[in-house]
Design a protein around this motif. Sequence first.
Motif, PDB file in Angstrom:
ATOM      1  N   LYS A 164     -10.559  -3.695   0.580  1.00 34.01           N
ATOM      2  CA  LYS A 164      -9.572  -2.610   0.551  1.00 34.01           C
ATOM      3  C   LYS A 164      -8.681  -2.677  -0.691  1.00 34.01           C
ATOM      4  N   PHE A 165      -8.151  -3.872  -1.009  1.00 35.80           N
ATOM      5  CA  PHE A 165      -7.155  -4.002  -2.069  1.00 35.80           C
ATOM      6  C   PHE A 165      -7.726  -4.441  -3.414  1.00 35.80           C
TER       7      PHE A 165
ATOM      8  N   GLU B 153       0.833  -1.205   0.000  1.00 37.36           N
ATOM      9  CA  GLU B 153       0.000   0.000   0.000  1.00 37.36           C
ATOM     10  C   GLU B 153       0.868   1.255   0.000  1.00 37.36           C
TER      11      GLU B 153
END
Length: 110
Positions: free
Chosen positions: A39-40, A15
């Motif tokens: 999130k990813f 990140e």
Amino acid sequence: GSTGSIGRQTLDVAEQLGLRVAALTANSNVERMEAQCRKFQPRLAVMTEESAAAELKIRLQDTPVKVLAGTDALVEAAVLPEPPQAASREAAQAVASSMEICFFMVFSSV
């Protein structure tokens, strides 16, 4: 896997460097894996436990993340083709510095 301490640290680094995560793998921690997938946004999520994969698939049905189960699916995650990423000069320097530190730690302790 990605839900353990080393996996979480690796995702933190990815990140920070602005890298895309193509696949995530874990054993059974559905709650943490769901959060990581949201999130990813990987293309693939693999849970080695069948029941965990079934639950994750339900939880992620509103996303484009493909969910697979079992140890054989780990191979698919490992060979998942992903286009090369254009990294910034700063990201490349950070990776190089990290590699130098790792190299020093491995070979200076011998």
